[in-house]
Design a protein around this motif. Structure first.
Motif, PDB file in Angstrom:
ATOM      1  N   LYS A   1       6.542 -43.636  29.149  1.00 29.10           N
ATOM      2  CA  LYS A   1       5.830 -44.607  28.413  1.00 29.10           C
ATOM      3  C   LYS A   1       6.601 -45.811  30.423  1.00 29.10           C
ATOM      4  O   LYS A   1       5.832 -46.430  30.392  1.00 29.10           O
ATOM      5  CB  LYS A   1       6.187 -45.947  26.990  1.00 29.10           C
ATOM      6  CG  LYS A   1       5.990 -45.755  26.307  1.00 29.10           C
ATOM      7  CD  LYS A   1       5.967 -46.348  25.153  1.00 29.10           C
ATOM      8  CE  LYS A   1       5.058 -45.187  23.898  1.00 29.10           C
ATOM      9  NZ  LYS A   1       5.363 -46.294  22.439  1.00 29.10           N
ATOM     10  N   ASP A   2       7.582 -45.326  30.890  1.00 19.38           N
ATOM     11  CA  ASP A   2       8.317 -45.670  32.402  1.00 19.38           C
ATOM     12  C   ASP A   2       7.669 -45.433  33.180  1.00 19.38           C
ATOM     13  O   ASP A   2       8.097 -46.107  34.653  1.00 19.38           O
ATOM     14  CB  ASP A   2       9.898 -45.385  31.963  1.00 19.38           C
ATOM     15  CG  ASP A   2      10.481 -46.223  30.946  1.00 19.38           C
ATOM     16  OD1 ASP A   2      10.139 -47.582  30.985  1.00 19.38           O
ATOM     17  OD2 ASP A   2      11.704 -46.233  30.884  1.00 19.38           O
ATOM     18  N   PHE A   3       6.791 -44.271  32.989  1.00 18.00           N
ATOM     19  CA  PHE A   3       6.082 -43.006  34.067  1.00 18.00           C
ATOM     20  C   PHE A   3       5.188 -44.429  33.847  1.00 18.00           C
ATOM     21  O   PHE A   3       4.594 -44.753  33.730  1.00 18.00           O
ATOM     22  CB  PHE A   3       5.701 -42.547  33.967  1.00 18.00           C
ATOM     23  CG  PHE A   3       6.550 -41.008  33.511  1.00 18.00           C
ATOM     24  CD1 PHE A   3       6.543 -39.776  34.291  1.00 18.00           C
ATOM     25  CD2 PHE A   3       7.572 -41.155  32.958  1.00 18.00           C
ATOM     26  CE1 PHE A   3       7.633 -38.978  34.604  1.00 18.00           C
ATOM     27  CE2 PHE A   3       9.083 -40.174  32.673  1.00 18.00           C
ATOM     28  CZ  PHE A   3       8.697 -38.746  33.626  1.00 18.00           C
ATOM     29  N   ASP A   4       4.872 -44.545  35.982  1.00 23.02           N
ATOM     30  CA  ASP A   4       3.321 -45.173  36.235  1.00 23.02           C
ATOM     31  C   ASP A   4       2.236 -44.629  36.435  1.00 23.02           C
ATOM     32  O   ASP A   4       0.938 -45.010  36.342  1.00 23.02           O
ATOM     33  CB  ASP A   4       4.392 -45.480  37.780  1.00 23.02           C
ATOM     34  CG  ASP A   4       5.381 -46.432  37.884  1.00 23.02           C
ATOM     35  OD1 ASP A   4       5.063 -47.182  37.758  1.00 23.02           O
ATOM     36  OD2 ASP A   4       6.539 -45.495  38.656  1.00 23.02           O
ATOM     37  N   ILE A   5       2.120 -43.295  36.194  1.00 21.89           N
ATOM     38  CA  ILE A   5       0.747 -42.214  36.557  1.00 21.89           C
ATOM     39  C   ILE A   5       1.585 -40.486  35.554  1.00 21.89           C
ATOM     40  O   ILE A   5       2.157 -40.566  36.245  1.00 21.89           O
ATOM     41  CB  ILE A   5       0.419 -41.972  37.296  1.00 21.89           C
ATOM     42  CG1 ILE A   5      -0.064 -43.291  38.432  1.00 21.89           C
ATOM     43  CG2 ILE A   5      -0.918 -41.492  37.309  1.00 21.89           C
ATOM     44  CD1 ILE A   5      -0.878 -43.344  39.800  1.00 21.89           C
TER      45      ILE A   5
ATOM     46  N   LEU B   1      -2.403 -36.761  24.526  1.00 22.72           N
ATOM     47  CA  LEU B   1      -1.051 -37.866  24.859  1.00 22.72           C
ATOM     48  C   LEU B   1      -1.068 -39.641  24.643  1.00 22.72           C
ATOM     49  O   LEU B   1      -0.587 -40.060  24.233  1.00 22.72           O
ATOM     50  CB  LEU B   1      -0.945 -37.759  26.692  1.00 22.72           C
ATOM     51  CG  LEU B   1      -1.150 -36.298  27.003  1.00 22.72           C
ATOM     52  CD1 LEU B   1      -0.874 -36.249  28.376  1.00 22.72           C
ATOM     53  CD2 LEU B   1       0.853 -36.040  26.807  1.00 22.72           C
ATOM     54  N   ILE B   2      -2.554 -39.606  24.770  1.00 22.60           N
ATOM     55  CA  ILE B   2      -2.490 -41.088  24.701  1.00 22.60           C
ATOM     56  C   ILE B   2      -2.646 -41.206  23.249  1.00 22.60           C
ATOM     57  O   ILE B   2      -1.599 -42.153  23.070  1.00 22.60           O
ATOM     58  CB  ILE B   2      -4.259 -41.646  24.572  1.00 22.60           C
ATOM     59  CG1 ILE B   2      -4.430 -41.827  26.747  1.00 22.60           C
ATOM     60  CG2 ILE B   2      -4.746 -43.312  24.119  1.00 22.60           C
ATOM     61  CD1 ILE B   2      -5.543 -41.811  27.279  1.00 22.60           C
ATOM     62  N   LYS B   3      -2.856 -41.199  22.276  1.00 20.41           N
ATOM     63  CA  LYS B   3      -3.016 -41.132  21.284  1.00 20.41           C
ATOM     64  C   LYS B   3      -1.058 -40.894  19.923  1.00 20.41           C
ATOM     65  O   LYS B   3      -0.935 -42.016  19.101  1.00 20.41           O
ATOM     66  CB  LYS B   3      -3.399 -40.593  20.189  1.00 20.41           C
ATOM     67  CG  LYS B   3      -3.610 -39.685  18.590  1.00 20.41           C
ATOM     68  CD  LYS B   3      -4.476 -38.572  18.139  1.00 20.41           C
ATOM     69  CE  LYS B   3      -4.115 -38.626  16.079  1.00 20.41           C
ATOM     70  NZ  LYS B   3      -4.795 -37.869  16.240  1.00 20.41           N
ATOM     71  N   VAL B   4      -0.656 -39.612  21.236  1.00 20.09           N
ATOM     72  CA  VAL B   4       1.175 -39.326  19.876  1.00 20.09           C
ATOM     73  C   VAL B   4       1.622 -40.271  20.793  1.00 20.09           C
ATOM     74  O   VAL B   4       2.356 -40.783  20.422  1.00 20.09           O
ATOM     75  CB  VAL B   4       1.538 -38.461  20.517  1.00 20.09           C
ATOM     76  CG1 VAL B   4       2.886 -37.500  20.155  1.00 20.09           C
ATOM     77  CG2 VAL B   4       0.109 -37.539  20.436  1.00 20.09           C
ATOM     78  N   LEU B   5       2.144 -40.663  22.674  1.00 20.08           N
ATOM     79  CA  LEU B   5       2.962 -41.453  23.404  1.00 20.08           C
ATOM     80  C   LEU B   5       2.574 -42.858  23.320  1.00 20.08           C
ATOM     81  O   LEU B   5       3.467 -43.625  23.452  1.00 20.08           O
ATOM     82  CB  LEU B   5       2.472 -41.067  23.832  1.00 20.08           C
ATOM     83  CG  LEU B   5       2.879 -39.009  24.624  1.00 20.08           C
ATOM     84  CD1 LEU B   5       3.316 -38.658  25.706  1.00 20.08           C
ATOM     85  CD2 LEU B   5       4.244 -39.321  23.905  1.00 20.08           C
ATOM     86  N   ASN B   6       0.933 -43.195  22.395  1.00 19.92           N
ATOM     87  CA  ASN B   6       0.980 -44.671  22.997  1.00 19.92           C
ATOM     88  C   ASN B   6       1.014 -44.997  24.043  1.00 19.92           C
ATOM     89  O   ASN B   6       0.752 -46.561  24.427  1.00 19.92           O
ATOM     90  CB  ASN B   6       1.316 -45.630  22.240  1.00 19.92           C
ATOM     91  CG  ASN B   6       0.906 -46.981  21.761  1.00 19.92           C
ATOM     92  OD1 ASN B   6      -0.496 -46.404  21.686  1.00 19.92           O
ATOM     93  ND2 ASN B   6       1.134 -47.460  20.545  1.00 19.92           N
TER      94      ASN B   6
ATOM     95  N   LYS C   1      -4.640 -45.834  28.666  1.00 21.50           N
ATOM     96  CA  LYS C   1      -5.607 -44.689  29.212  1.00 21.50           C
ATOM     97  C   LYS C   1      -5.768 -44.898  30.812  1.00 21.50           C
ATOM     98  O   LYS C   1      -6.213 -43.417  31.162  1.00 21.50           O
ATOM     99  CB  LYS C   1      -7.301 -44.462  28.184  1.00 21.50           C
ATOM    100  CG  LYS C   1      -7.252 -45.634  28.508  1.00 21.50           C
ATOM    101  CD  LYS C   1      -8.920 -45.258  27.888  1.00 21.50           C
ATOM    102  CE  LYS C   1     -10.074 -46.408  27.912  1.00 21.50           C
ATOM    103  NZ  LYS C   1     -10.753 -46.709  27.172  1.00 21.50           N
ATOM    104  N   ASN C   2      -5.495 -46.318  30.977  1.00 21.19           N
ATOM    105  CA  ASN C   2      -5.556 -45.411  32.951  1.00 21.19           C
ATOM    106  C   ASN C   2      -3.756 -45.155  33.289  1.00 21.19           C
ATOM    107  O   ASN C   2      -4.401 -45.382  34.341  1.00 21.19           O
ATOM    108  CB  ASN C   2      -5.968 -47.349  33.119  1.00 21.19           C
ATOM    109  CG  ASN C   2      -4.661 -48.263  32.652  1.00 21.19           C
ATOM    110  OD1 ASN C   2      -3.887 -47.858  31.939  1.00 21.19           O
ATOM    111  ND2 ASN C   2      -4.597 -49.151  33.631  1.00 21.19           N
TER     112      ASN C   2
END
Length: 193
Positions: A107-111, A123-128, A131-132
């Motif tokens: 979650k600390d990643f920028d992109i 990825l959006i679903k599992v890692l919450n 999406k942007n």
């Protein structure tokens, strides 16, 4: 004098990643970036001697805790360019592989760059993750298949054709080539997780 920004590109498996990361490096150099390509050990050595917090670190995916903290301390941006979660699987498989490969530090990643929209949704679903922050960009190594880069491999192609004549080529760029393999990998991941 305008100072160049640094990009640090992490490579884990040289034979699989070097060509595509060098291609990425060429485009970055053309945009006036200074590029460092290396393994985890080498890039950490470079980061440790840095005095200022600047530049972009492109990781293969998740990083170990020590490297992650060092990159966040020494670089302005932390980007994941994951070329290992391959196309061709079910959503169930993607959910399991993502859980097994990534820690909450992601979650600390920028992109976060991934191969396609199906992987992005998982990825959006599992890692919450918002999406942007995730971009379905394809694979840099697929860019090497474009017509403009075919000449890079011409010598090797001629040698292989001369040696083997006619043959079938099965690529390892895809995680599975059959429904049976999908089931085996899904069963394996389900047992681990």
């Amino acid at each position: 004098m305008i100072l160049k920004k640094n990009i640090y590109i992490h490579i884990e498996i040289l034979s699989r990643e070097l060509a595509s990361q060098l291609l990425l490096s060429i485009f970055a150099v053309q945009k006036n970036f200074r590029v460092y390509v290396g393994d985890n050990y080498s890039l950490k050595k470079i980061l440790l001697i840095k005095k200022k917090r600047e530049g972009i670190f492109i990781a293969k995916g998740d990083l170990d805790k020590i490297t992650h903290n060092l990159v966040k301390e020494k670089c302005e941006k932390l980007i994941s360019l994951d070329q290992e979660i391959t196309p061709g699987f079910t959503n169930n498989y993607y959910e399991n592989i993502i859980r097994s490969r990534y820690s909450p530090r992601i979650k600390d990643f920028d992109i976060f760059f991934c191969n396609n929209n199906q992987i992005k949704k998982n990825l959006i679903k599992v890692l919450n993750i918002k999406k942007n922050k995730i971009i379905a960009s394809g694979w840099p190594r697929f860019d090497l298949y474009k017509e403009e880069f075919r000449g890079l491999y011409e010598k090797e192609v001629v040698q292989i054709k001369k040696k083997y004549k006619k043959f079938y080529l099965f690529t390892s760029d895809y995680g599975t080539t059959s429904k049976e393999e999908i089931k085996i990998k899904t069963d394996f991941l389900t047992k681990i997780i």
